[in-house]
Design an enzyme around this catalytic site. Structure first.
Site, PDB file in Angstrom:
ATOM      1  N   ASN A 167       0.813  -1.223   0.000  1.00  0.00           N
ATOM      2  CA  ASN A 167       0.000   0.000   0.000  1.00  0.00           C
ATOM      3  C   ASN A 167       0.845   1.271   0.000  1.00  0.00           C
ATOM      4  O   ASN A 167       0.440   2.293  -0.535  1.00  0.00           O
ATOM      5  CB  ASN A 167      -0.974   0.000   1.176  1.00  0.00           C
ATOM      6  CG  ASN A 167      -0.302  -0.193   2.518  1.00  0.00           C
ATOM      7  OD1 ASN A 167       0.635  -0.980   2.648  1.00  0.00           O
ATOM      8  ND2 ASN A 167      -0.767   0.499   3.537  1.00  0.00           N
ATOM      9  N   GLU A 212       4.967  -4.581  12.289  1.00  0.00           N
ATOM     10  CA  GLU A 212       3.975  -3.506  12.180  1.00  0.00           C
ATOM     11  C   GLU A 212       2.830  -4.105  11.385  1.00  0.00           C
ATOM     12  O   GLU A 212       2.915  -4.267  10.173  1.00  0.00           O
ATOM     13  CB  GLU A 212       4.578  -2.274  11.497  1.00  0.00           C
ATOM     14  CG  GLU A 212       3.719  -1.024  11.657  1.00  0.00           C
ATOM     15  CD  GLU A 212       2.770  -0.819  10.492  1.00  0.00           C
ATOM     16  OE1 GLU A 212       1.571  -1.180  10.646  1.00  0.00           O
ATOM     17  OE2 GLU A 212       3.196  -0.322   9.450  1.00  0.00           O
ATOM     18  N   CYS A 215      -2.709   1.559   6.845  1.00  0.00           N
ATOM     19  CA  CYS A 215      -2.817   0.810   8.100  1.00  0.00           C
ATOM     20  C   CYS A 215      -3.289   1.683   9.256  1.00  0.00           C
ATOM     21  O   CYS A 215      -3.950   1.187  10.174  1.00  0.00           O
ATOM     22  CB  CYS A 215      -1.485   0.141   8.441  1.00  0.00           C
ATOM     23  SG  CYS A 215      -0.108   1.279   8.577  1.00  0.00           S
ATOM     24  N   GLU A 270       9.275   2.011  14.126  1.00  0.00           N
ATOM     25  CA  GLU A 270       9.988   2.512  12.956  1.00  0.00           C
ATOM     26  C   GLU A 270       9.876   4.029  12.950  1.00  0.00           C
ATOM     27  O   GLU A 270       8.790   4.576  13.143  1.00  0.00           O
ATOM     28  CB  GLU A 270       9.402   1.917  11.677  1.00  0.00           C
ATOM     29  CG  GLU A 270       9.570   0.406  11.607  1.00  0.00           C
ATOM     30  CD  GLU A 270       9.009  -0.202  10.342  1.00  0.00           C
ATOM     31  OE1 GLU A 270       9.583  -1.198   9.877  1.00  0.00           O
ATOM     32  OE2 GLU A 270       7.997   0.310   9.821  1.00  0.00           O
TER      33      GLU A 270
END
Length: 480
Positions: free
Chosen positions: A151, A249, A283, A458
């Site tokens: 994505n 993640e 997300c 991250e």
């Protein structure tokens, strides 16, 4: 200059093809963009050997030199941002302006970690006696196997590559099969910036086969994934066999709490624009809207009105607000969630069906009113252009419903009351919270979740931690 990167994997500093290939298509019209190689076991073995050798070179490269090369990657991304964005739009489908934003955010990752590469600090600890010195060093964890979703096909790999390189690690990246070209462009720019051969390898092909092969290798010391919860669980099982360090993640289902003191029209317009960015394939996309009953009517009306004004189409058209879904599977899954909600009593206030556009995976931006928590769209990550809107009456009800999922990636709060803002941010079970703000991802801040949304971070200085290990040294001085 060729618009696309070479139709090959980047292994050991060279572009490598294979007899077996898979086709990459434009999700806007189905045209064939490239045929990329399906990695064979011998290709993966070469990538692993290359990463092992590259690690021995890179870990000994001085931080200032690592910083210079990382900065060079950022510079090259920015210099070719227009080309990069067009490739991304063709490959993944998002509107060109959004692709340009992602390209610049990708450059920011390398810029940020160019500085962090010079700040991998250890420490000294005062010992109990004068003849002892205690030191703690931060050393690179080793070669990394990195897996990222489609994505955000440039930003997600960059969030792994940049901190890993800053720490002194080598990386083998599996480019997502649904949108692989951006990861290959990063490899192209890294090579141009002078990154030594073998430090960054990008492979393409069958995801399960590649992940099993890479994670099962003794060369790999660290696994990093951005992806779905089921894929995360599978990679965790694979990593467990080798006792490998892991960062995850994973999915999200971000609640948006709009309290009674918020401006409902302003909040609705911001939420509608953010919700349908990248066709909802984000997300941390705001995906469950819980609005105080006193302002719910005004919020819902403004949200639906803003949504109906969005234009769906090919991402190359500057007038497009919402591009196609990246895969046909997403189109089917999104429509199934809408049908379930309608069958359970939800009202379609905008959209609610695929678009009548030829060739692509287009779905109308959809607003659902009258939703209840027993609908699938309130429990499952929609990952598409659906906005379900419900109401609440008390603070405790809002928090309880927001936390009543296994996900915990991001949450959002709209309020003008400082007490409400602090209480909500402290009680939401998420790794990130935006207050009166939906664009919260940035290179200088940690990104990640809790519960089934994963672990590890991250971005920010915290993003470097997962690529280093602490080595403790106890030194006894020679007696005088």
């Amino acid at each position: 200059m060729n618009r696309f990167p070479p139709a090959a994997m980047h292994i050991a500093g060279a572009w490598r093809t294979a007899e077996r290939t898979f086709a990459v298509h434009n999700p806007a019209d189905g045209t064939r963009l490239a045929d990329l190689p399906v990695a064979r076991p011998e290709d993966l073995d070469l990538a692993l050997a290359s990463a092992g050798e590259g690690f021995q070179v890179w870990r000994r490269t001085q931080p200032w030199e690592r910083s210079r090369i990382l900065r060079g990657i950022a510079d090259r991304i920015r210099a070719q941002a227009e080309r990069f964005a067009l490739v991304m739009t063709l490959d993944q489908g998002k509107p060109l302006a959004q692709a340009e934003g992602e390209v610049l955010a990708t450059a920011d990752q390398f810029d940020w970690y160019a500085d962090e590469a010079r700040r991998v600090y250890g420490r000294t600890v005062e010992a109990r006696d004068p003849g002892t010195r205690i030191l703690v060093r931060r050393e690179p964890v080793g070669p990394v196997a990195a897996f990222a979703a489609w994505n955000f096909p440039a930003l997600l790999p960059a969030r792994k590559i940049a901190p890993a390189l800053a720490a002194g690690c080598s990386v083998v990246v599996m480019a997502p099969a649904e949108a692989p070209l951006s990861a290959l462009l990063i490899a192209e720019f890294a090579e141009q910036a002078g990154l030594p051969a073998g430090v960054l390898n990008v492979v393409t092909g069958d995801g399960p086969e590649i992940s099993r092969h890479l994670i099962g290798s003794d060369v790999i010391r660290k696994v990093s994934l951005t992806g779905s919860v089921p894929v995360g669980a599978e990679l965790l099982r694979l990593a467990a066999d080798g006792i490998k360090s892991v960062s995850m993640e994973l999915g999200g289902h971000a609640p948006v709490l709009v309290f009674a003191d918020a401006d409902p029209v302003r909040a609705a317009r911001l939420c509608a624009r953010a919700k349908f960015r990248n066709a909802g394939q984000v997300c941390i996309s705001p995906s469950r809207f819980l609005v105080h009953e006193q302002i719910a009517a005004a919020f819902t009306e403004a949200f639906a009105e803003e949504t109906r004004g969005l234009r769906v189409g090919d991402g190359r058209d500057p007038a497009t607000d919402v591009g196609p879904l990246t895969t046909a599977r997403r189109l089917e899954a999104v429509h199934a969630l809408v049908e379930d909600a309608v069958a359970r009593g939800a009202e379609v206030l905008a959209g609610g069906a695929p678009c009548d556009l030829p060739g692509g995976h287009y779905y109308r931006p959809t607003v659902l009113g009258g939703v209840s928590d027993d609908m699938r769209v309130m429990a499952e990550e929609p990952f598409g252009p659906i906005a379900p809107i419900g109401t609440f009456s008390t603070f405790d009800e809002a928090i309880g419903r927001a936390n009543a999922t296994p996900y915990g990636l991001a949450g959002f709060v709209f309020t003008d009351d400082l007490t409400t803002a602090f209480r909500a941010t402290e009680e939401l079970e998420t790794g990130m919270v935006g207050v009166n703000e939906l664009a919260i991802a940035t290179a200088e801040a940690p990104f990640g979740g809790v519960k089934q949304s994963g672990f590890g971070r991250e971005g920010g200085s915290e993003g470097l931690d997962d690529y280093t290990v602490a080595k403790y040294v106890n030194l006894r001085l020679r007696s005088a």
